[in-house]
Design a protein around this motif. Structure first.
Motif, short mmCIF file in Angstrom:
data_model
loop_
_atom_site.label_atom_id
_atom_site.label_comp_id
_atom_site.label_asym_id
_atom_site.label_seq_id
_atom_site.Cartn_x
_atom_site.Cartn_y
_atom_site.Cartn_z
N TRP A 62 -5.17 -5.78 -1.20
CA TRP A 62 -3.68 -5.75 -0.56
C TRP A 62 -4.47 -5.68 0.71
O TRP A 62 -5.08 -5.14 1.24
N PRO A 63 -4.07 -6.58 1.78
CA PRO A 63 -3.73 -6.53 3.60
C PRO A 63 -4.03 -5.30 3.66
O PRO A 63 -3.52 -4.43 2.96
N ARG A 64 -4.51 -5.18 4.64
CA ARG A 64 -4.63 -4.05 5.46
C ARG A 64 -3.71 -3.23 5.74
O ARG A 64 -2.58 -4.13 6.42
N ASP A 65 -2.99 -1.93 5.45
CA ASP A 65 -2.00 -1.53 5.79
C ASP A 65 -0.66 -1.86 4.99
O ASP A 65 0.85 -1.25 5.32
N GLU A 66 -0.90 -2.54 3.86
CA GLU A 66 0.21 -3.16 2.85
C GLU A 66 -0.13 -2.34 1.23
O GLU A 66 0.90 -2.73 0.63
N ALA A 67 -0.97 -1.65 1.68
CA ALA A 67 -1.65 -1.21 0.30
C ALA A 67 0.45 0.00 -0.53
O ALA A 67 -0.51 0.34 0.70
N PRO A 68 0.09 -0.01 -1.11
CA PRO A 68 1.09 0.97 -1.44
C PRO A 68 0.52 2.49 -1.93
O PRO A 68 -1.02 1.74 -2.49
N THR A 69 1.36 3.12 -1.68
CA THR A 69 0.44 4.52 -2.08
C THR A 69 0.85 4.73 -3.47
O THR A 69 1.61 4.13 -4.18
N LEU A 70 0.53 6.20 -3.43
CA LEU A 70 0.53 6.52 -5.12
C LEU A 70 1.70 6.74 -5.61
O LEU A 70 1.97 6.30 -6.69
N GLU A 71 2.24 6.83 -4.75
CA GLU A 71 3.60 7.67 -5.24
C GLU A 71 4.93 6.03 -5.09
O GLU A 71 5.22 6.22 -6.23
N GLU A 72 4.41 5.62 -4.52
CA GLU A 72 4.78 4.23 -4.66
C GLU A 72 4.54 3.29 -5.12
O GLU A 72 5.55 2.31 -6.15
N ARG A 73 3.54 3.73 -6.12
CA ARG A 73 2.54 2.89 -6.81
C ARG A 73 3.39 2.49 -8.49
O ARG A 73 3.35 2.71 -9.45
N SER A 74 3.39 4.11 -8.61
CA SER A 74 4.45 4.70 -9.87
C SER A 74 5.89 4.85 -8.91
O SER A 74 6.17 4.54 -11.00
N LYS A 75 6.43 4.84 -8.83
CA LYS A 75 7.86 4.17 -8.61
C LYS A 75 7.56 3.09 -8.52
O LYS A 75 8.63 2.29 -9.69
N CYS A 76 6.75 2.24 -8.55
CA CYS A 76 7.42 0.30 -9.02
C CYS A 76 6.79 0.14 -10.56
O CYS A 76 7.08 -0.33 -11.03
N GLU A 77 5.74 1.27 -11.32
CA GLU A 77 5.52 1.13 -13.03
C GLU A 77 6.99 1.68 -13.23
O GLU A 77 7.35 0.90 -14.71
N THR A 78 7.45 3.09 -12.79
CA THR A 78 8.82 3.46 -13.47
C THR A 78 9.62 2.38 -13.59
O THR A 78 11.03 1.68 -14.54
N LEU A 79 9.46 1.60 -12.15
CA LEU A 79 10.78 0.65 -12.13
C LEU A 79 10.58 -0.73 -12.64
O LEU A 79 11.78 -1.02 -13.32
N LEU A 80 9.16 -1.15 -13.05
CA LEU A 80 9.31 -2.16 -13.80
C LEU A 80 9.30 -2.18 -15.33
O LEU A 80 10.00 -2.74 -16.12
N ALA A 81 8.89 -0.70 -15.79
CA ALA A 81 9.56 0.14 -17.02
C ALA A 81 10.56 -0.70 -17.77
O ALA A 81 11.36 -0.56 -18.45
N ALA A 82 11.52 0.17 -17.03
CA ALA A 82 13.15 0.48 -17.07
C ALA A 82 13.62 -1.69 -17.16
O ALA A 82 14.17 -1.37 -18.05
N LEU A 83 12.64 -1.60 -16.39
CA LEU A 83 13.79 -3.71 -16.24
C LEU A 83 13.09 -4.41 -17.24
O LEU A 83 14.17 -4.97 -17.73
#
Length: 439
Positions: free
Chosen positions: A370-391
């Motif tokens: 990821w570009p500097r200062d754009e990488a998702p946090t662990l919490e954001e990554r977890s939410k992203c995976e949960t949203l992906l699973a739901a969609l």
């Protein structure tokens, strides 16, 4: 001998009169028209509302409807005259087959199929050819119970949650005055919020069609059209009140087969996006069309306003996120996509395709990529995976050849679920289709 150039005959002016096929409605839409000489040399292209200036002579004129059907006619235009060519359906012209696959954005789709609120239209269909069961059908309108009873406009307008544990109970609601003519039944729903319409049939596999309602009052709505198909099975179509948006949506549905015709409607797509305050659903259709044939740098920044000005509209978030991603702003695109946690399922299959494709890619990108200062946090990554699973639960059951999000499942929040016997118990608000379509 005169050295004067030969005098040209004055041009004629040509108008167009379109006769739609039986059961079709043009609703004042502009249709792309192609004018050729008898040698098939192209004279010009225009829209059906235009008045075209042409040299005197014979011309063959064709117009292609959003469904793929062709209207044609011929005319001989005299010098200095005004003529009108009647464009009629070509006899015995077969309807084009459905375009498989829909938007070609799910590049890594098989991987995410394994990993496995809003207004929805549920269609329980049945293949009469294979089973021979009768053609009884019930049409049912459902709304989330918490939306129906709440006096809070923010709650009433919001989409229901994607996650099953947060989904409310659904209750029946009435249709607005069904009307029948020319072998079609037309209905509307009075709700200005996510609404589910179910077409129920015995031993049917349910198919849910998301009604394109933005979740706020004061905007153009849609009509529900029911008719019998060639096999006797009920078919349901959704037509937008905004005729220009409806026509553009149907050209988009035709896929690459109509890509050239779609690109000719750039001005109309841009105007729909500009007029987002009048019709956010029409603006989304225009934006999706622009994303198909325009570079990101050439698409207006209005996509951001579509996202921010309509906080309950899921497709606004998808469109702005896709625009950001194509500009290379992936960190911001991911955070905008996460708005779907609250906004719910996209109304259009193109939006679901964009969302799943981007989220799929972002969940696999390592932090150091990821570009500097754009990488998702662990919490954001977890939410992203949960949203992906739901969609992905919805996308695995979605028919991407349909322009509005269409998936099978007995209940709106349970894609892929088989219907139990309680689904077929009639409700007093149901519309009995057999009274409109006697066998």
């Amino acid at each position: 001998m005169s050295d004067q150039p030969p005098r040209k005959e004055p041009h004629g002016h040509l108008r167009f009169s379109l006769q739609p096929p039986r059961g079709a409605q043009l609703d004042g839409s502009n249709i792309p028209v192609e004018i050729r000489k008898p040698s098939l040399a192209l004279a010009t292209r225009c829209l059906s509302s235009d008045v075209v200036e042409l040299e005197p002579g014979a011309y063959v004129v064709t117009a292609q409807l959003p469904s793929g059907q062709v209207l044609s006619g011929s005319i001989t235009l005299s010098a200095g005259t005004k003529g009108t060519v009647q464009l009629e359906p070509e006899e015995d012209a077969p309807l084009p087959p459905p375009v498989p696959g829909g938007p070609q954005l799910l590049s890594k789709w098989p991987t995410y199929l394994e990993r496995t609120g809003l207004i929805i239209f549920s269609l329980l269909t049945h293949n009469t050819t294979s089973s021979g069961i009768g053609s009884r059908g019930l049409l049912r309108c459902l709304v989330p119970a918490t939306r129906q009873t709440s006096r809070n406009p923010r709650l009433r307008g919001a989409a229901w949650r994607l996650y099953k544990t947060r989904s409310p109970k659904w209750v029946a609601s009435r249709f607005d005055s069904p009307s029948s003519r020319d072998g079609q039944l037309e209905l509307r729903v009075a709700e200005d919020q996510p609404t589910v319409v179910q077409l129920l049939r015995p031993r049917a596999a349910p198919s849910n069609i998301v009604l394109p309602i933005p979740g706020e009052s004061g905007h153009p709505g849609c009509r529900i059209i029911v008719e019998r198909g060639p096999t006797g099975a009920f078919q349901v179509d959704i037509r937008l009140d905004n005729a220009h948006a409806d026509a553009l949506l149907r050209y988009s549905q035709a896929g690459d087969r109509n890509r050239a015709l779609l690109s000719q409607r750039e001005v109309e797509a841009t105007k729909l996006l500009y007029d987002k305050m009048k019709d956010p659903v029409g603006a989304a259709i225009g934006a999706y069309a622009l994303l198909r044939f325009k570079q990101a740098r050439d698409i207006p920044e209005w996509t951001r306003n579509l996202c921010e000005w309509f906080p309950h509209f899921p497709d606004g978030a998808v469109i702005w996120a896709e625009h950001l991603a194509r500009r290379g702003e992936h960190g911001q695109a991911l955070r905008v996509l996460m708005k779907l946690e609250q906004r719910g399922l996209p109304l259009f299959s193109a939006g679901l395709s964009h969302a799943v494709d981007r989220l799929s890619a972002y969940t696999q990108v390592h932090d150091d990529a990821w570009p500097r200062d754009e990488a998702p946090t662990l919490e954001e990554r977890s939410k992203c995976e949960t949203l992906l699973a739901a969609l992905s639960r919805y996308a695995a059951c979605t028919d991407f050849s349909r322009p509005v999000t269409t998936y099978h499942g007995a209940r709106p929040f349970a894609p892929g679920e088989k219907p139990g016997p309680e689904v077929l118990v009639p409700d007093p608000t149901d519309v009995d289709l057999t009274s409109y379509f006697p066998e």
